[in-house]
Design an enzyme around this catalytic site. Structure first.
Site, short mmCIF file in Angstrom:
data_model
loop_
_atom_site.label_atom_id
_atom_site.label_comp_id
_atom_site.label_asym_id
_atom_site.label_seq_id
_atom_site.Cartn_x
_atom_site.Cartn_y
_atom_site.Cartn_z
N SER A 233 0.82 -1.21 0.00
CA SER A 233 0.00 0.00 0.00
C SER A 233 0.85 1.26 0.00
O SER A 233 2.06 1.22 0.21
CB SER A 233 -0.92 0.01 1.23
OG SER A 233 -1.78 -1.11 1.22
N SER A 271 -3.49 -3.87 -2.92
CA SER A 271 -2.90 -2.58 -2.59
C SER A 271 -3.95 -1.58 -2.11
O SER A 271 -5.04 -1.50 -2.66
CB SER A 271 -2.18 -2.02 -3.83
OG SER A 271 -1.51 -0.83 -3.53
N ASP A 273 -4.03 2.14 -2.09
CA ASP A 273 -3.34 3.34 -2.57
C ASP A 273 -4.27 4.54 -2.46
O ASP A 273 -5.27 4.63 -3.17
CB ASP A 273 -2.89 3.16 -4.01
CG ASP A 273 -2.04 1.91 -4.20
OD1 ASP A 273 -1.16 1.68 -3.36
OD2 ASP A 273 -2.27 1.18 -5.18
#
Length: 344
Positions: A233, A271, A273
């Site tokens: 991340s 992830s 993000d």
């Protein structure tokens, strides 16, 4: 502490691009922005907290315009829905470890309720981001709580910002190397006025490292298996004194997420993000037709902050003997010089 042998991107001779760097080349170049960090390092722990504190937020100005961009939503960004719905922040922004995020949010609420202007507050939206530092830290112990939150907020200061494996980046891993906290800033002209755009990042994602377009695969530069990234991340916080409204800040935040690709991010399935953009500026927002320089500057500043987060991070051995190696600076210099970039 990171020593002088670990340069920032600017010290490697990597060009700033179309806009000049700020005096500190940090988010603290934006007027009123202070950063506080607490680092926790023991045999089992490599974790901490990073606080982004805008001085403008207070009794006379209880909210600041803000927006969030979700590149991939596999994360625990506390306060995200109200931030998106109302287009504002009403607390400092704190970054920490995944399983400590909820303890940190609770502590931030307790702190804010004690502040002037909140004597009768009955609702409050704490904003706390996280990445997973479980490769180097005993994440299940949830060690970041109220005492560390208050310490980070009390210690928040302007000026240079410590980077690499510190604060919320103490235990993170990026692109096969030790990752961490990074920051950068640019001056940009919007219409007839000049403003600062600054970013601070907590990097912890996968892909193949690129610096100024030059591949720096961990498998090659380290000569061994790269460190595992747990959580995969990235948290990005962008601040500016340009008087952008929440909608315009959302467009800025989108560009901040785009910038990850410049460093080699693969935006993998697991992830989380996120980019949060906020403004401390005052006055009427500029016309959208004037925003292209700000968008480019946001991408440049986030990419450089991400590079700094890796370049400044030292090798760290942590939980259960796992090791994340700092990127080898000598090999980086050599590849950049071969590509006609930077200084030997």
């Amino acid at each position: 502490m990171n020593g002088p042998a670990r340069p920032r991107a600017a010290e490697l001779g990597i060009p700033a691009g179309a806009f000049r760097r700020g005096a500190w080349n940090a988010i603290t170049d934006v007027p009123g922005i202070r950063i506080g960090q607490v680092t926790v390092r023991t045999d089992r722990l490599n974790t901490g907290i990073t606080a982004i504190v805008p001085e403008q937020l207070g009794p006379g100005r209880p909210t600041l315009p803000a927006a969030v961009s979700v590149g991939n939503g596999y994360g625990k960004l506390v306060g995200a829905t109200q931030l998106r719905e109302l287009g504002e922040i009403e607390t400092p922004i704190l970054l920490t470890s995944t399983l400590s995020a909820f303890r940190v949010a609770d502590a931030l609420v307790a702190y804010m309720l004690e502040q002037p202007g909140h004597e009768r507050t009955t609702t409050l939206n704490p904003v706390v981001g996280e990445t997973n530092d479980g490769f180097l830290s005993d994440i299940r112990s949830r060690p970041v709580g109220e005492d560390l939150v208050r310490e980070a907020l009390a210690d928040a200061a302007s000026g240079p910002v410590e980077e690499g494996g510190v604060g919320a980046g103490t235990g993170t891993v990026t692109l096969g190397y030790k990752g961490g906290i990074g920051t950068a800033s640019r001056w940009v002209t919007v219409g007839d006025d000049e403003y600062v755009i600054g970013a601070i990042v907590q990097s912890n994602y996968t892909g193949t490292m690129r610096i100024a377009g030059v591949p720096m695969p961990a498998e090659e530069l380290l000569g061994s298996d790269p460190a595992e990234t747990m959580g995969n991340s990235c948290m990005i916080v962008v601040a500016t004194d340009a008087p952008l409204d929440a909608r315009q800040l959302g467009r800025l935040a989108n560009r901040a997420v785009f910038a990850m690709r410049g460093t080699g991010a693969d935006y993998a399935q697991g992830s989380g993000d996120y980019a949060i953009a906020f403004s401390v500026g005052a006055g009427a927002p500029p016309a959208d037709a004037l925003l292209s320089p700000a968008f480019l500057a946001a991408m440049d500043v986030v990419e450089e902050a991400l590079l700094n987060s890796v370049l400044r991070a030292e090798t760290r051995t942590g939980f259960e003997g796992r090791c994340a190696h700092g990127i080898p600076i000598g090999a980086v210099r050599e590849r950049l010089v071969q590509a006609g970039i930077g200084v030997a």
